[in-house]
Design a protein around this motif. Structure first.
Motif, short mmCIF file in Angstrom:
data_model
loop_
_atom_site.label_atom_id
_atom_site.label_comp_id
_atom_site.label_asym_id
_atom_site.label_seq_id
_atom_site.Cartn_x
_atom_site.Cartn_y
_atom_site.Cartn_z
N THR A 288 0.79 -1.23 0.00
CA THR A 288 0.00 0.00 0.00
C THR A 288 0.82 1.28 0.00
OG1 THR A 288 -0.13 0.08 2.41
CG2 THR A 288 -1.88 -1.14 1.24
N GLN A 289 2.13 1.16 0.22
CA GLN A 289 2.94 2.37 0.33
C GLN A 289 4.39 2.10 -0.05
OE1 GLN A 289 2.26 3.38 4.43
NE2 GLN A 289 2.81 1.35 5.10
N HIS A 290 5.11 3.18 -0.26
CA HIS A 290 6.56 3.14 -0.49
C HIS A 290 7.22 3.72 0.75
CE1 HIS A 290 6.09 2.26 -4.75
NE2 HIS A 290 5.23 3.26 -4.83
N GLY A 291 8.21 3.03 1.28
CA GLY A 291 8.95 3.54 2.43
C GLY A 291 10.25 4.19 1.98
N SER B 196 -1.98 4.93 -3.14
CA SER B 196 -3.30 5.30 -3.65
C SER B 196 -3.48 6.81 -3.83
CB SER B 196 -4.41 4.75 -2.77
OG SER B 196 -4.34 5.32 -1.48
N ASP B 197 -2.98 7.61 -2.88
CA ASP B 197 -3.24 9.04 -3.00
C ASP B 197 -1.99 9.91 -2.89
OD1 ASP B 197 -2.59 9.15 -0.29
OD2 ASP B 197 -4.65 9.48 0.39
#
Length: 132
Positions: A61-64, A98-99
């Motif tokens: 869900t995300q990039h770190g 997503s955003d």
């Protein structure tokens, strides 16, 4: 020269949290003992539940992005200091897939690294992570 426990742990986190290649992340997570003791923000997890969380809820869900890391304390388990327990504080950001929203966070970890069959293995991980 052999990596210090601090270098090993920081590199391990980089490989499964911050670099973009899923195959590298999966390989890094194989360095987690199947019976590791894991506690994240007071929640106990099995090694497999932790791996699923990283692959699905974090990387999915995300990039770190790594910001910084400071070693707080180290207790060696062997005379050479190849294994031991280390506490570190790190700062990082996550960007939503997503955003695009960005969250800055910090985490304090305590990680135990042991030798299993001649290889370094993470056998315990405690973490407190909060948004900054």
């Amino acid at each position: 020269m052999t990596q210090t426990v601090a270098q090993y742990v920081e590199g391990w986190f980089h490989r499964f949290l911050y670099q973009p290649e899923d195959s590298i992340a999966i390989k890094a997570l194989e360095e987690l003992s199947p019976d590791a003791i894991i506690n994240i923000n007071g929640d106990s997890l099995t090694a497999q539940a932790f791996i699923d969380f990283i692959q699905i809820q974090f990387r999915g869900t995300q990039h770190g992005a790594f910001v910084s890391s400071t070693d707080l304390a180290f207790s060696p388990l062997d005379p050479e200091g190849r294994t031991g327990v280390i506490s570190q504080q790190s700062r990082y950001t996550t960007t939503s897939k997503s955003d695009g929203s960005v969250v800055a966070s910090k985490a304090t970890t305590i990680v135990k690294v042991e030798d299993v069959g001649g290889k370094r293995v993470v056998t315990a991980l405690w973490e407190v992570a909060i948004p900054e």
